[in-house]
Design a protein around this motif. Structure first.
Motif, mmCIF file in Angstrom:
data_model
loop_
_atom_site.group_PDB
_atom_site.id
_atom_site.type_symbol
_atom_site.label_atom_id
_atom_site.label_comp_id
_atom_site.label_asym_id
_atom_site.label_seq_id
_atom_site.Cartn_x
_atom_site.Cartn_y
_atom_site.Cartn_z
ATOM 1 N N PHE A 260 0.830 -1.226 0.000
ATOM 2 C CA PHE A 260 0.000 0.000 0.000
ATOM 3 C C PHE A 260 0.855 1.263 0.000
ATOM 4 C CE2 PHE A 260 0.953 -0.653 4.393
ATOM 5 C CZ PHE A 260 1.014 0.613 4.945
ATOM 6 N N MET A 261 2.189 1.116 0.220
ATOM 7 C CA MET A 261 3.054 2.290 0.287
ATOM 8 C C MET A 261 3.326 2.875 -1.123
ATOM 9 S SD MET A 261 3.787 2.707 3.549
ATOM 10 C CE MET A 261 5.355 3.523 3.792
ATOM 11 N N GLY A 262 3.039 2.119 -2.137
ATOM 12 C CA GLY A 262 3.145 2.667 -3.493
ATOM 13 C C GLY A 262 4.491 2.428 -4.159
ATOM 14 N N GLU A 263 4.550 2.737 -5.437
ATOM 15 C CA GLU A 263 5.687 2.431 -6.289
ATOM 16 C C GLU A 263 6.930 3.250 -5.911
ATOM 17 O OE1 GLU A 263 6.057 0.001 -8.059
ATOM 18 O OE2 GLU A 263 7.912 0.507 -9.127
ATOM 19 N N SER A 264 6.717 4.513 -5.673
ATOM 20 C CA SER A 264 7.836 5.409 -5.392
ATOM 21 C C SER A 264 8.584 4.951 -4.124
ATOM 22 C CB SER A 264 7.312 6.839 -5.221
ATOM 23 O OG SER A 264 8.366 7.712 -4.957
ATOM 24 N N PHE A 265 7.806 4.545 -3.093
ATOM 25 C CA PHE A 265 8.402 4.066 -1.841
ATOM 26 C C PHE A 265 9.260 2.822 -2.100
ATOM 27 C CE2 PHE A 265 8.408 1.619 2.100
ATOM 28 C CZ PHE A 265 8.847 2.578 3.002
ATOM 29 N N ARG A 266 8.692 1.911 -2.999
ATOM 30 C CA ARG A 266 9.412 0.678 -3.324
ATOM 31 C C ARG A 266 10.746 1.007 -4.000
ATOM 32 N NH1 ARG A 266 10.553 -2.611 -6.853
ATOM 33 N NH2 ARG A 266 9.579 -1.394 -8.513
ATOM 34 N N LEU A 267 10.730 2.025 -4.881
ATOM 35 C CA LEU A 267 11.966 2.443 -5.572
ATOM 36 C C LEU A 267 12.989 2.940 -4.547
ATOM 37 C CD1 LEU A 267 10.573 4.346 -8.726
ATOM 38 C CD2 LEU A 267 11.831 2.168 -8.683
ATOM 39 N N GLY A 268 12.529 3.739 -3.648
ATOM 40 C CA GLY A 268 13.408 4.251 -2.579
ATOM 41 C C GLY A 268 14.062 3.105 -1.818
ATOM 42 N N GLU A 269 13.200 2.111 -1.465
ATOM 43 C CA GLU A 269 13.741 0.950 -0.711
ATOM 44 C C GLU A 269 14.816 0.242 -1.515
ATOM 45 O OE1 GLU A 269 10.770 -0.949 2.558
ATOM 46 O OE2 GLU A 269 10.366 -1.468 0.487
ATOM 47 N N ASP A 270 14.511 0.028 -2.839
ATOM 48 C CA ASP A 270 15.486 -0.655 -3.693
ATOM 49 C C ASP A 270 16.805 0.105 -3.685
ATOM 50 O OD1 ASP A 270 13.737 -2.610 -4.205
ATOM 51 O OD2 ASP A 270 13.141 -1.913 -6.226
ATOM 52 N N ALA A 271 16.731 1.453 -3.861
ATOM 53 C CA ALA A 271 17.950 2.270 -3.911
ATOM 54 C C ALA A 271 18.689 2.165 -2.580
ATOM 55 C CB ALA A 271 17.589 3.727 -4.199
ATOM 56 N N GLU A 272 17.938 2.166 -1.472
ATOM 57 C CA GLU A 272 18.563 2.117 -0.144
ATOM 58 C C GLU A 272 19.274 0.776 0.066
ATOM 59 O OE1 GLU A 272 15.925 2.957 3.096
ATOM 60 O OE2 GLU A 272 17.581 3.196 4.516
ATOM 61 N N ILE A 273 18.605 -0.317 -0.437
ATOM 62 C CA ILE A 273 19.207 -1.642 -0.269
ATOM 63 C C ILE A 273 20.483 -1.753 -1.104
ATOM 64 C CG2 ILE A 273 18.846 -4.114 -0.739
ATOM 65 C CD1 ILE A 273 15.855 -3.546 0.018
ATOM 66 N N ARG A 274 20.446 -1.218 -2.324
ATOM 67 C CA ARG A 274 21.657 -1.238 -3.159
ATOM 68 C C ARG A 274 22.768 -0.455 -2.459
ATOM 69 N NH1 ARG A 274 18.321 -0.169 -7.363
ATOM 70 N NH2 ARG A 274 19.037 2.003 -7.459
ATOM 71 N N GLY A 275 22.398 0.663 -1.869
ATOM 72 C CA GLY A 275 23.339 1.387 -1.018
ATOM 73 C C GLY A 275 24.269 2.332 -1.752
ATOM 74 N N ALA B 195 13.301 9.451 -3.849
ATOM 75 C CA ALA B 195 12.166 8.554 -4.091
ATOM 76 C C ALA B 195 11.245 8.542 -2.877
ATOM 77 C CB ALA B 195 12.666 7.151 -4.404
ATOM 78 N N TYR B 196 11.838 8.435 -1.674
ATOM 79 C CA TYR B 196 11.028 8.416 -0.441
ATOM 80 C C TYR B 196 10.250 9.726 -0.315
ATOM 81 C CZ TYR B 196 13.291 4.219 1.555
ATOM 82 O OH TYR B 196 13.734 2.969 1.805
ATOM 83 N N ALA B 197 10.955 10.857 -0.569
ATOM 84 C CA ALA B 197 10.311 12.165 -0.431
ATOM 85 C C ALA B 197 9.109 12.263 -1.378
ATOM 86 C CB ALA B 197 11.308 13.290 -0.730
ATOM 87 N N ALA B 198 9.292 11.694 -2.576
ATOM 88 C CA ALA B 198 8.223 11.763 -3.571
ATOM 89 C C ALA B 198 7.043 10.889 -3.192
ATOM 90 C CB ALA B 198 8.770 11.355 -4.938
ATOM 91 N N SER B 199 7.312 9.792 -2.441
ATOM 92 C CA SER B 199 6.247 8.829 -2.143
ATOM 93 C C SER B 199 5.257 9.360 -1.105
ATOM 94 C CB SER B 199 6.854 7.512 -1.645
ATOM 95 O OG SER B 199 7.301 7.661 -0.308
ATOM 96 N N VAL B 200 5.699 10.288 -0.231
ATOM 97 C CA VAL B 200 4.902 10.681 0.945
ATOM 98 C C VAL B 200 3.479 11.167 0.592
ATOM 99 C CG1 VAL B 200 4.774 12.253 2.935
ATOM 100 C CG2 VAL B 200 6.942 11.150 2.355
ATOM 101 N N PRO B 201 3.326 12.104 -0.337
ATOM 102 C CA PRO B 201 1.978 12.623 -0.551
ATOM 103 C C PRO B 201 0.999 11.568 -1.026
ATOM 104 C CG PRO B 201 3.641 13.994 -1.636
ATOM 105 C CD PRO B 201 4.338 12.765 -1.217
ATOM 106 N N GLY B 202 1.508 10.532 -1.777
ATOM 107 C CA GLY B 202 0.594 9.549 -2.355
ATOM 108 C C GLY B 202 0.201 8.438 -1.408
ATOM 109 N N ILE B 203 0.829 8.309 -0.287
ATOM 110 C CA ILE B 203 0.547 7.179 0.621
ATOM 111 C C ILE B 203 -0.714 7.485 1.429
ATOM 112 C CG2 ILE B 203 1.413 5.871 2.614
ATOM 113 C CD1 ILE B 203 4.242 6.407 1.539
ATOM 114 N N PRO B 204 -1.656 6.478 1.461
ATOM 115 C CA PRO B 204 -2.869 6.708 2.239
ATOM 116 C C PRO B 204 -2.596 6.481 3.733
ATOM 117 C CG PRO B 204 -2.933 4.547 1.205
ATOM 118 C CD PRO B 204 -1.629 5.158 0.777
ATOM 119 N N GLY B 205 -3.186 7.321 4.529
ATOM 120 C CA GLY B 205 -3.117 7.112 5.993
ATOM 121 C C GLY B 205 -1.879 7.723 6.620
ATOM 122 N N ASP B 206 -2.035 8.137 7.863
ATOM 123 C CA ASP B 206 -0.952 8.812 8.588
ATOM 124 C C ASP B 206 0.223 7.893 8.877
ATOM 125 O OD1 ASP B 206 -2.034 11.264 8.617
ATOM 126 O OD2 ASP B 206 -2.957 11.105 10.617
#
Ligand code: ADP
Length: 715
Positions: free
Chosen positions: A143-158, A167-178
């Motif tokens: 439910f966190m959306g595509e942009s969040f997943r991209l951020g995670e991938d980039a973070e894991i690659r390191g 990517a994380y910054a971009a994901s925030v507005p689209g995520i439902p719920g606090d």
């Protein structure tokens, strides 16, 4: 005046009877009493044990009473609280918080509805997760959306933290719920930090703390708390001590103020880390003195809060059980249960509340330590007052009870409140109590024995006294018959001879002279006897007055020799007199000493039928003058020897006795010599004769306490 220690050799025949009677009347009852005394001392131990048991029961009942009052109070508080909360059920969060705050013994509260779902605490204040970290991969985050997943991938690659951050910054507005937004912001800040932009990272974390104060991360950590901690940590990593210390101590103060999540563990972890940083790095010293937190107080507070959370977590784990409508739980309005979850033992109280169409179950987690605290205090003071009793609160689930047998104390279960807990009241130190009992018993038995001995001793003394009185009575009778006999013989002789002379019936002059001589000597004997009896009476009554004068005792001895020589020769005796020339002058009553010597000489004559020889001597012996009369007569039987100075005592056998006498001669001698402060010695062997010696001390002063007159002193 005369010493009286009479043990006549012949006991009156009634003696054994008297002893037997006394034994029967005094000794036997004494022994019986002693027997009952010992029996009663024995039964005392039984009574003591019963008393101890009673005392235990009393103490236990007192303590149990206190426990009852305590839980009755708690019941009341819970019921009142529940009914008040039920009526005011508008905002469950506020009502529950108020309810918990109003009940000091309560550590936490869960309120369930009729279906068993949780009404209180609100979901964000409760940790329904296990206290174990989950791997990120296990959580469904689609439910966190595509942009969040991209951020995670980039973070894991390191290799590109900046891209991850973007990517994380971009994901925030689209995520439902606090919660999702807050989670994404946390990831964003983390990436910014990795990208070497701590200032920006801190700004994002501060945003979480400000905008999403009640959200939790995947593991149930409160995100706002976590974000504020990260702010402090990043300052610390940059070496900026003051802002780091401020951030940490502000968070610390907040953690102490705010209630922790129900059954969670994250607050505890964060609190421990804060304390560690502030204390071990001396970070706290970076703060101005007025702003420094009290770390010890915080430590104590967090320990308590962690314990509460632990108990709450256990309650959560028990929820399936507690939620059950147990059959037994209907009979009382408050149901207590005490259950184990792992190594945590948790005490809960459940109260059901219902209104038309509404059902609620209140599950209170209770602070067992606090509830039993007052009881423990009472136990401690009861133990101080009753050292013979040992009182303890024992968890029967943890081991055997410290009671040897049921007859040795009292056992109370704290059921239904604190299941498994036992109040045990038993013997303090059994060896000490037994020793005390034994000591008391010993003292009492000792007393019984002592009194028994005293009774027996009394009986013995009484028997002796009675026997002695009987002896004296017998001796008196003997004395009377002796004296009358003594008097009758010379009187008869004198009368007979006097009559014959008066009638002119004595033919020859020689015979007549013989008669006169006999009359004279018999009357002398008579007067001697009467003198002795009178003197004895005076001595006995203490009326005898001695007249002491300082003079030559040798002269006195010579005088006695002169006056008795004829008599002794007349009786056919060899009479030897020897007075030492160098005798010192001494204090004495001349008449009394003459009388004593005459008594000794008379005895020598009376008891010398075998060999007729008497020797009278006076000599000096160290600081004494010794006057001695020695005969070669029958001597004295050793068994008589120690009695011959007793009044009325006569040696030998009464039936075969040939001599006459009243048994007074020697007792008078002893009394006279005593009055002179001297003593009488006797040496005698049967068949060889006896020597009686009067030992008179040579003194400058007259014998003490005895009257003298000035003229007499010069004599
Ligand atoms: P009595 O001569 O009247 O019996 P005493 O008091 O003078 O009483 O003597 C007590 C006893 O001591 C006598 O009965 C006698 O057995 C014994 N006794 C005294 N003097 C002599 C002595 N010189 N030789 C042997 N026995 C003696």
């Amino acid at each position: 005046m005369l010493p009286f220690r009479s043990h006549p050799p012949r006991r009156p025949r009634s003696g054994p009877k008297v002893v037997g009677l006394l034994g029967l009347l005094v000794g036997l009852p004494g022994l019986v009493l002693a027997y009952f005394g010992v029996l009663s001392v024995r039964s005392e131990a039984v009574v003591a044990r019963a008393q101890f048991q009673e005392r235990c029961e009393e103490v236990a009942a007192d303590l149990y009473g206190e426990l009852e009052r305590r839980f009755a109070g708690l019941d009341q508080g819970l019921l009142r609280g529940v009914s008040r909360a039920g009526d005011a059920w508008v905002d469950p969060g506020a009502v529950g918080d108020a309810l918990v705050a109003s009940l000091p013994d309560v550590e936490g509260l869960l309120v369930l509805d009729g279906n068993g779902s949780i009404l209180y605490p609100p979901p964000n204040a409760i940790s329904l997760e296990d206290a174990t970290f989950r791997r990120i991969g296990d959580v469904d985050r689609s439910f966190m959306g595509e942009s969040f997943r991209l951020g995670e991938d980039a973070e894991i690659r390191g290799d590109d933290p900046a891209a991850a951050a973007a990517a994380y910054a971009a994901s925030v507005p689209g995520i439902p719920g606090d919660r999702g937004k807050a989670l994404a912001m946390n990831a964003w800040a983390r990436a910014l930090l990795k990208d070497g932009r701590p200032g920006e990272a801190r700004a994002v974390w501060q945003g979480i703390a400000r905008d999403h104060p009640d959200e939790q991360d995947w593991n149930g950590f409160p995100l706002a708390t976590l974000a504020r901690y990260q702010v402090g940590l990043s300052y610390l990593q940059q070496g900026e001590l003051l802002p780091s210390a401020r951030a940490f101590s502000d968070l610390l103060a907040d953690q102490m103020r705010r209630p922790w999540s129900y059954g969670g563990f994250a607050e505890g972890v964060i609190a421990r880390k804060l304390l560690l940083h502030l204390d071990s790095g001396r970070l706290v010293e970076a703060l101005p003195p007025g702003e420094r937190p009290d770390l010890d107080a915080a430590r104590a507070h967090f320990a308590e809060a962690s314990r509460r959370q632990r108990d709450q977590a256990a309650t959560l784990a028990l929820l399936p059980v507690l939620r059950e409508d147990r059959a037994t739980s209907e009979d009382s309005r408050v149901q207590y249960s005490r259950d184990d979850v792992g190594d945590v033992r948790v005490l809960t109280a459940r109260v059901r509340w219902s209104a038309p169409g509404v059902k609620r179950l209140f599950i209170f987690t209770l602070d067992e330590g606090r509830l039993l605290g007052r009881l423990r205090d009472l136990i401690a003071s009861a133990a101080r007052v009753n050292p013979e009793i040992r009182i303890s609160l024992v968890d029967s689930r943890e081991g055997p009870l410290p009671l040897r047998s049921s007859g040795e104390g009292a056992l109370y279960s704290l059921e239904p409140w604190v299941a498994g807990m036992m109040l045990v009241v038993g013997r303090g130190d059994p060896s000490k109590v037994d020793a005390q009992l034994a000591r008391a018993r010993g003292v009492r038995i000792g007393m019984v024995a002592a009194f028994t001995l005293l009774i027996l001793f009394g009986a013995g003394v009484t028997a002796r006294a009675v026997l002695r009185e009987m002896d004296i009575a017998r001796l008196r009778t003997d004395f009377v018959s002796n004296v009358s006999h003594e008097l009758r013989t010379p009187i008869t002789t004198i009368r007979l001879m006097g009559e014959m002379l008066a009638m002119g019936a004595v033919p020859t002059e020689e015979k007549r002279r013989e008669y006169y001589q006999t009359i004279v000597s018999e009357s002398e004997r008579l007067s001697r006897l009467i003198n002795n009896v009178l003197d004895f009476a005076r001595l006995e009554e203490g009326r005898k007055k001695f007249r002491f004068a300082r003079g030559d005792v040798g002269e006195c001895v010579r005088q006695v020799a002169r006056t008795t020589a004829d008599y002794l020769h007349g009786e056919g005796f060899d009479f030897e007199v020897e007075v030492a020339p160098d005798l010192p002058r001494l204090w004495f009553d001349s008449d009394a000493i003459v009388q004593a010597l005459v008594n000794l000489l008379t005895n020598a004559v009376k008891y010398s039928r075998r060999e007729r020889h008497v020797r009278l001597t006076a000599r000096r012996e160290r600081s004494n003058v010794v006057l001695a009369v020695r005969d070669r007569g029958e001597g004295i039987d050793p068994k008589d020897l120690k009695h011959i100075f007793e009044k009325f005592y006569r040696g030998g056998d009464a039936l075969t006795r040939e001599t006459r006498g009243a048994g007074l001669g020697l007792s008078i001698v002893r009394a006279i010599v005593d009055a002179h402060g001297g003593r009488v010695r006797v040496e005698s062997r049967p068949g060889e004769g006896s020597t009686f010696s009067i030992v008179l001390p040579v003194r400058e002063e007259p014998p003490a306490d005895l009257p003298t007159t000035p003229e007499e002193q010069v004599a």
